[in-house]
Enzyme design. Structure first.
Site, PDB file in Angstrom:
ATOM      1  N   GLY A 160      -3.565  13.764  -7.901  1.00 29.50           N
ATOM      2  CA  GLY A 160      -3.410  13.754  -6.585  1.00 29.50           C
ATOM      3  C   GLY A 160      -4.014  14.904  -5.923  1.00 29.50           C
ATOM      4  O   GLY A 160      -4.420  15.949  -6.612  1.00 29.50           O
ATOM      5  N   TYR A 191      -3.602  16.285 -11.793  1.00 30.62           N
ATOM      6  CA  TYR A 191      -2.270  16.700 -11.038  1.00 30.62           C
ATOM      7  C   TYR A 191      -0.891  16.552 -11.836  1.00 30.62           C
ATOM      8  O   TYR A 191      -0.181  17.556 -11.859  1.00 30.62           O
ATOM      9  CB  TYR A 191      -2.244  16.092  -9.551  1.00 30.62           C
ATOM     10  CG  TYR A 191      -1.038  16.589  -8.714  1.00 30.62           C
ATOM     11  CD1 TYR A 191      -1.294  17.834  -8.040  1.00 30.62           C
ATOM     12  CD2 TYR A 191       0.190  16.116  -8.819  1.00 30.62           C
ATOM     13  CE1 TYR A 191      -0.188  18.329  -7.145  1.00 30.62           C
ATOM     14  CE2 TYR A 191       1.182  16.587  -8.165  1.00 30.62           C
ATOM     15  CZ  TYR A 191       1.048  17.751  -7.071  1.00 30.62           C
ATOM     16  OH  TYR A 191       2.075  18.249  -6.443  1.00 30.62           O
ATOM     17  N   HIS A 223      -9.683  12.733 -16.716  1.00 31.23           N
ATOM     18  CA  HIS A 223      -9.175  11.484 -16.270  1.00 31.23           C
ATOM     19  C   HIS A 223      -9.676  10.395 -17.148  1.00 31.23           C
ATOM     20  O   HIS A 223     -10.601   9.615 -17.162  1.00 31.23           O
ATOM     21  CB  HIS A 223      -9.965  11.312 -14.952  1.00 31.23           C
ATOM     22  CG  HIS A 223      -9.592  12.177 -13.660  1.00 31.23           C
ATOM     23  ND1 HIS A 223      -8.426  11.670 -12.845  1.00 31.23           N
ATOM     24  CD2 HIS A 223      -9.758  13.323 -13.397  1.00 31.23           C
ATOM     25  CE1 HIS A 223      -8.071  12.607 -12.268  1.00 31.23           C
ATOM     26  NE2 HIS A 223      -9.089  13.647 -12.345  1.00 31.23           N
ATOM     27  N   SER A 236      -6.511 -18.125   5.788  1.00 35.04           N
ATOM     28  CA  SER A 236      -7.809 -17.496   6.327  1.00 35.04           C
ATOM     29  C   SER A 236      -9.127 -18.176   5.934  1.00 35.04           C
ATOM     30  O   SER A 236     -10.066 -18.120   6.481  1.00 35.04           O
ATOM     31  CB  SER A 236      -7.597 -16.072   5.910  1.00 35.04           C
ATOM     32  OG  SER A 236      -7.848 -15.943   4.612  1.00 35.04           O
ATOM     33  N   GLY A 255      -9.992 -17.201   3.097  1.00 30.36           N
ATOM     34  CA  GLY A 255     -10.384 -16.379   1.884  1.00 30.36           C
ATOM     35  C   GLY A 255      -9.764 -16.669   0.711  1.00 30.36           C
ATOM     36  O   GLY A 255      -9.107 -17.503   0.373  1.00 30.36           O
ATOM     37  N   VAL A 256     -10.331 -15.899  -0.442  1.00 24.83           N
ATOM     38  CA  VAL A 256      -9.765 -16.172  -1.823  1.00 24.83           C
ATOM     39  C   VAL A 256      -8.440 -16.070  -1.849  1.00 24.83           C
ATOM     40  O   VAL A 256      -7.740 -17.073  -2.523  1.00 24.83           O
ATOM     41  CB  VAL A 256     -10.470 -15.200  -2.901  1.00 24.83           C
ATOM     42  CG1 VAL A 256     -10.057 -15.391  -4.191  1.00 24.83           C
ATOM     43  CG2 VAL A 256     -11.988 -15.164  -2.587  1.00 24.83           C
ATOM     44  N   LYS A 308      -7.493  -8.270  -6.952  1.00 24.35           N
ATOM     45  CA  LYS A 308      -8.125  -9.597  -6.450  1.00 24.35           C
ATOM     46  C   LYS A 308      -8.874 -10.213  -7.556  1.00 24.35           C
ATOM     47  O   LYS A 308      -8.664 -11.526  -7.727  1.00 24.35           O
ATOM     48  CB  LYS A 308      -9.339  -9.236  -5.755  1.00 24.35           C
ATOM     49  CG  LYS A 308     -10.120  -9.949  -5.268  1.00 24.35           C
ATOM     50  CD  LYS A 308     -10.756  -9.793  -3.737  1.00 24.35           C
ATOM     51  CE  LYS A 308     -10.498 -10.764  -2.707  1.00 24.35           C
ATOM     52  NZ  LYS A 308      -9.777 -10.399  -1.722  1.00 24.35           N
TER      53      LYS A 308
END
Ligand code: XMP
Length: 510
Positions: free
Chosen positions: A55, A83, A169, A223, A225-226, A368
Site C-alpha cells: 500500500g 506495507y 513483492h 454491449s 464486448g467480450v 477478463k
C-alpha cells in the site's frame, strides 16, 4: 461445494489485485477485502488464509490503514507483503522506520529454507523490492528468514503462530521464486486445495441463476464486448427464453461495429433487441468536456433507454450486466470516492436508483481472462472471445473535449486504418486504438495551409489490463499508418504515437 477462500486485504492500493490473480492462477478462490472490513469478514467466513497487500502509506503515519489487532488471534495464517509486512511488525511490537531513499529494483536475496514459507526454494534468488520504509526490529518471538544485499530484514516470521512477512513483492514476475512462495503459503501453511475451477464456477453460476430467476424476466445489457457476450451465453443456458438481450447503439461504437453486432446476435437463438439511440446520446453529451461527467451521463442514459425498453417488453425483474472484477475495483468502493480512478461504465456510471428489482452480475469476481475461458468452454467463436476490450462509453472517451458528429466520423475512420494496419502484424498488441485529441495544429497539404486535429495512437501489451507496457511496432509500420491516416481521413494533419506505460497513464484517455 465448500469454497477454500483466501482473503487478500487491500490497503488503499492496486497491489491486492495482482496478488489476487496469483492466488487464482493457483486455482485457489480468493476475494479482495478492504482493510476496514477484514476482521468482520474473517470472523464470518473463516478464510483459510489472509494476505496483507502492499500500500502507498507509511504504517506510522496518522490515519494510515490498519486492521484490528484481534485478527492476529484468530488462528488464521497471515502473510504480509511490503506495507503488509511493515504493518505486522508495527502492530506486534517491532519497529518500522523511514529510510530516506526509496529502494526499488531486484536484489539477490538469501532465504532460510527451513521456513515453511521458503521450503524447497533455492537458497538464493532475486526479489523485487519497492519501498521507502523498512522494518528495523522484530516483534517478540519473530525471526528473520530472508536477507538481501539491500535489506537485512527481507522476511520474518513467527512460524508457531503462522504469521509470515516479506518485504519484497512475491506477486510480481521479477521475483524469481514468487510463485513457489505463494504455493508454500497456500498449500503447506494454509492447507488450501486447488479447487477453484472454472468448470465448477460455470455450473454453480448457471444453477444459482436458474434458482434465483425461476420464471421471471432478465434483461441483459449487451454491449457486444467480450464480457457481455459471454454473459449472454451463460444466461441463455440458465434462463432460456426469459432472457432478452438489448443492445443500445449509443453511436460511439467503432466503424461498422453496430452493424456487425446486430447481424451476429440476430443469428443466436435468443430474444435480441437492438435500439438505435444515437441521437439521444449525442444530444445529452453535447457540450460536455469533463471525462467523469461524460461517463456518468452515458451510464445514466443507458439505463434510461433500458428502462424504457424493459417497460415495452413487460415486467422485467432482473437487470444483468457483464461487470468484471477490475471494473469494480477501479471504480472504487462506494464509500471511498477518493480512490476512484474512473467510473467504469458498468459500475460507477449507474445512477443510484434503477427501476429493476435486482442486478445480476455473475462475473463480478472474475478477471477478463477467466471470462474468456468460460466463453471458450461455451463454444463461442474466437472472434468474439478474443476481441480486444472496448469500454462501455466507447469512442466518447476517446474524443478529448466536446463530442460532435464530425469528430466521431474522423475518429472512426482513423481508428479503422490503425486497426487494419496493426492487424497485419504477426503479433498483435492486447489493445490498440486511436484517440482524437482536442488540439489543432498547423500543417501543409499540397500548397495549402491546414489547421486540423492531432490524433494519438495507443497500443499496449498487457495480460490483465491493470498494468500495461507499450507495444513497439517498427517505425516503417508507424510511418505507413500516419501516411494513410493523413491522406485518407479529412480533418487530421498530425499523428502521434503514445509511449506511456500504465501506470502512470491509464490505457484509455478519459
Ligand atoms: P484504463 O483506462 O482504466 O482501462 O487503464 C483498463 C481497461 O478497461 C477498459 N475500460 C472500460 N471497460 N467500461 C468497460 O467495460 C468502461 O467504462 C471502461 N473504461 C476503461 C479499457 O478499455 C481497458 O481495457
Amino acid at each position: 461445494m465448500e469454497k477454500r477462500i483466501v482473503f487478500v486485504v487491500n490497503f488503499k492500493g492496486q497491489y491486492s489485485r495482482i496478488i489476487a490473480r496469483r492466488v487464482r492462477e493457483l486455482n485457489v478462490y480468493c476475494e479482495i477485502v478492504d482493510f476496514k472490513d477484514i476482521y468482520k469478514k474473517a470472523l464470518e467466513k473463516k478464510p483459510f488464509g489472509i494476505i496483507f497487500s502492499g500500500g502507498p502509506n507509511s504504517v506510522f503515519e496518522e490515519g494510515s490503514p490498519t486492521v484490528e489487532k484481534e485478527l492476529f488471534s484468530l488462528n488464521i495464517p497471515i502473510l504480509g507483503i511490503c506495507y503488509g509486512a511493515q504493518l505486522i511488525a508495527n502492530m506486534l511490537g517491532g519497529n518500522v522506520e523511514s529510510a530516506n531513499k526509496r529502494e526499488y529494483g531486484t536484489f539477490k536475496t538469501k532465504f532460510d529454507v527451513k521456513s515453511f514459507l521458503f521450503d524447497g526454494l533455492k537458497e538464493c534468488s532475486k526479489t523485487l523490492m519497492s519501498h521507502t520504509d523498512k522494518v528495523t526490529s522484530l516483534p517478540k518471538n519473530f525471526k528473520v528468514t530472508a536477507s538481501s544485499s539491500s535489506t537485512e530484514i527481507a522476511a520474518f516470521e513467527d512460524g508457531s503462530k503462522n504469521i509470515y512477512a516479506v518485504q519484497f513483492h512475491p506477486e510480481v514476475l521479477d521475483t524469481e521464486q514468487g510463485e513457489d512462495i505463494f504455493k508454500n503459503f497456500l498449500f503447506k501453511i494454509c492447507g488450501c486445495e486447488q479447487n477453484w475451477k472454472l468448470d465448477d464456477f460455470l455450473q454453480n453460476t448457471i444453477e444459482k441463476i436458474k434458482q434465483k430467476v425461476q420464471d421471471k424476466k432478465v434483461l441483459l445489457a449487451l454491449s457486444g464486448g467480450v464480457d457481455s457476450c459471454v454473459l449472454a451465453a451463460v444466461l441463455q443456458k440458465a434462463v432460456g427464453k426469459n432472457l432478452t438481450a438489448v443492445f443500445v447503439d449509443h453511436g460511439f461504437m467503432r466503424k461498422n461495429e453496430s452493424e456487425e453486432i446486430n447481424s451476429c446476435f440476430k443469428e443466436w437463438d435468443m430474444n435480441f433487441i437492438s435500439v438505435d439511440a444515437r441521437k439521444i446520446f449525442l444530444e445529452k453529451i453535447k457540450g460536455v468536456v469533463d471525462p467523469e461527467e461524460k461517463r456518468k451521463i452515458i451510464g445514466k442514459t443507458f439505463i434510461e433507454v433500458f428502462e424504457k425498453k424493459a417497460k415495452e417488453i413487460g415486467k422485467v425483474n432482473f437487470f444483468a450486466q457483464g461487470t468484471i472484477y477490475p471494473d469494480i475495483i477501479e471504480s472504487g468502493e462506494k464509500d471511498d470516492k477518493k480512490a476512484t480512478i474512473k467510473s467504469h461504465h458498468n459500475v460507477g456510471g449507474l445512477p443510484e436508483k434503477i427501476e429493476f428489482d435486482e442486478i445480476l452480475e455473475p462475473f463480478r469476481y472474475l478477471f477478463k481472462d477467466e471470462v474468456r475461458k468460460i466463453g471458450k468452454k461455451l463454444g463461442l467463436k474466437d472472434s468474439l472471445v478474443y476481441r480486444q476490450p472496448f469500454p462501455g462509453p466507447g469512442l466518447a472517451i476517446r474524443i478529448i473535449g466536446e463530442i460532435t458528429e464530425e469528430k466521431l466520423e474522423i475518429l472512426k475512420d482513423a481508428d479503422l486504418i490503425f486497426r487494419q494496419e496493426i492487424e497485419k502484424e504477426s503479433k498483435k498488441p492486447s489493445q490498440y486504438f486511436a484517440v482524437l485529441l482536442n488540439t489543432k495544429s498547423v500543417g501543409v497539404m499540397g500548397d495549402a495551409r491546414s489547421y486540423c486535429y492531432s490524433l494519438a495512437l495507443r497500443a499496449v501489451e498487457t495480460t490483465d489490463f491493470m498494468t500495461a507496457t507499450i507495444y513497439k511496432p517498427s517505425f516503417e509500420v508507424l510511418e505507413n499508418i500516419a501516411k494513410r491516416i493523413v491522406n485518407e481521413v479529412q480533418g487530421i494533419n498530425r499523428v502521434l504515437y503514445d509511449i506511456t506505460t500504465k501506470p502512470p497513464a491509464t490505457i484509455e484517455y478519459e
